[in-house]
Scaffold this motif. Structure first.
Motif, short mmCIF file in Angstrom:
data_model
loop_
_atom_site.label_atom_id
_atom_site.label_comp_id
_atom_site.label_asym_id
_atom_site.label_seq_id
_atom_site.Cartn_x
_atom_site.Cartn_y
_atom_site.Cartn_z
N GLY A 52 -7.04 -11.58 -2.83
CA GLY A 52 -6.31 -10.33 -2.61
C GLY A 52 -6.48 -9.34 -3.75
N LYS A 55 -9.44 -5.11 -1.41
CA LYS A 55 -9.02 -5.01 -0.02
C LYS A 55 -10.26 -5.10 0.88
CE LYS A 55 -6.71 -1.20 1.88
NZ LYS A 55 -7.11 -1.17 3.21
N LEU A 68 -3.47 -12.81 4.32
CA LEU A 68 -3.52 -11.72 3.36
C LEU A 68 -3.79 -10.45 4.15
CD1 LEU A 68 -5.80 -13.12 0.52
CD2 LEU A 68 -3.34 -12.82 0.43
N PRO A 69 -3.34 -9.31 3.73
CA PRO A 69 -2.52 -9.06 2.55
C PRO A 69 -1.01 -9.16 2.84
CG PRO A 69 -3.21 -6.98 3.50
CD PRO A 69 -3.78 -8.06 4.37
N ARG A 72 0.73 -12.06 0.84
CA ARG A 72 -0.05 -12.39 -0.36
C ARG A 72 0.68 -13.35 -1.29
NH1 ARG A 72 -1.23 -10.25 -5.59
NH2 ARG A 72 -3.41 -10.65 -6.10
N GLU A 73 1.97 -13.10 -1.46
CA GLU A 73 2.73 -13.91 -2.43
C GLU A 73 2.79 -15.38 -2.02
OE1 GLU A 73 7.05 -13.58 -4.43
OE2 GLU A 73 5.98 -11.69 -4.03
#
Ligand SMILES: Nc1ncnc2c1ncn2[C@@H]1O[C@H](COP(=O)(O)OP(=O)(O)O)[C@@H](O)[C@H]1O
Ligand SMILES: [Mg+2]
Length: 299
Positions: A52, A55, A68-69, A72-73
């Motif tokens: 990530g 892009k 993703l995105p 993402r975490e």
């Protein structure tokens, strides 16, 4: 089957240049996955997309089941990575560097430091300043850093680049240990075929951003088996096989013919040659080396 990394038609263009071109990768749990390609093939860009850090122009990435995105975490929570040569505070010790790093990324219980240092074979050197570390030790400290948050997946961009043969062997052994003992899934990129061949169970080969092959090393080799034949009157034998039997036969030098056929068909070829009065001196299985295949695919 659970996929740890999945990309679907992943594409990245910089201005008009396509760096990654409709790439669909599948990395399974427990894989030590080799991501192979010559310089400029698009490996680092793909790895940045996976993490990530850039892009995608189009296509999809999912890590450990998270897209993703959007997520993402969650996707990156259990991912350790080394993208560029890791940077350290030269005047601090290896252990101090790990502590600073972990204070930035989350809580780590103190025994964890000893544990990861042991895994990367830096126990006993953790109180030396990084300034005196060799290039190989720095790479291993980088690996320790990546391992701190207990990742399920390690993503390493050319982890042995610039190391001497001894350092390369250390990293190679270490990655095998991590995969086998800690059950980690590992994706590592490399432009060196013999390196991934030794430690990876599955590989992807890319060139100019496009996927040329994905699968086991074994099946790539099996795919490329030929039979080497030596007879008398080699020119006539060649004509007979090519013209009369319409078989995919190749000459290589004056001595041998090569046939790309399934093993089940080779006995019949032998029979036909003998029936035509040829003296068959040799029929042998002749596998291309991985090196041959790689260069054929990428040049
Ligand atoms: N930030 C960028 N801007 C423009 N072009 C880039 C950028 N990053 C990579 N490229 C180009 O994308 C292609 C793939 O590069 P890269 O992913 O670094 O390949 P590899 O890691 O396989 O050597 C190259 O042609 C490179 O010049
Ligand atoms: Mg690169």
């Amino acid at each position: 089957m659970s996929l740890v990394i999945e990309t679907d038609n992943l594409t990245k263009t910089f201005d008009s240049r396509i760096a990654v071109n409709r790439l669909s990768l599948q990395v399974q749990a427990g894989d030590v996955f080799g991501f192979l390609g010559q310089n400029g093939a698009g490996k680092s860009t793909t790895i940045r997309l996976l993490l990530g850090l850039v892009k995608p122009s189009s296509g999809r990435v999912s890590l450990l089941g998270h897209n993703l995105p959007q997520h993402r975490e969650q996707a990156l929570r259990k991912v350790g990575a080394i993208v560029e040569a890791p940077a350290f505070y030269e005047n601090l010790t290896g252990l101090e560097n790990l502590k600073i790093f972990s204070s930035l990324t989350g809580t780590v219980r103190p025994p964890r430091y000893r544990e990861v240092l042991r895994w990367v074979h830096l126990s006993g050197r953790e109180n030396d300043k990084v300034r005196v570390y060799s290039h190989g030790m720095r790479q291993r400290l980088g690996l320790a850093q990546a391992l701190l948050p207990q990742p399920a997946l390690l993503i390493l961009d050319e982890p042995t680049d610039g190391l001497d043969p001894q350092g390369i062997r250390e990293i190679r052994q270490l990655l095998v240990e991590l995969a086998h003992q800690q059950g980690l899934t590992i994706l590592l990129s490399s432009h060196l075929l013999h390196e991934v061949e030794r430690i990876c169970n599955r590989i992807a080969i890319i060139d100019q951003g496009r996927l040329l092959y994905q699968g086991t090393v074994q099946s790539l080799l099996e795919h490329d088996v030929q039979f080497r034949i030596r007879t008398d009157r080699i020119e006539q034998a060649f004509q007979f096989l090519a013209r009369d039997l319409k078989l995919p036969v190749f000459r290589n030098g004056k001595e041998h013919l090569y046939l790309k056929l399934p093993e089940a068909d080779i006995a019949a070829v032998n029979h036909s040659l003998v029936s035509q009065g040829f003296q068959v001196y040799e029929i042998s299985r002749h596998a291309s080396s991985l090196e041959d295949i790689y260069f054929r695919l990428t040049t």
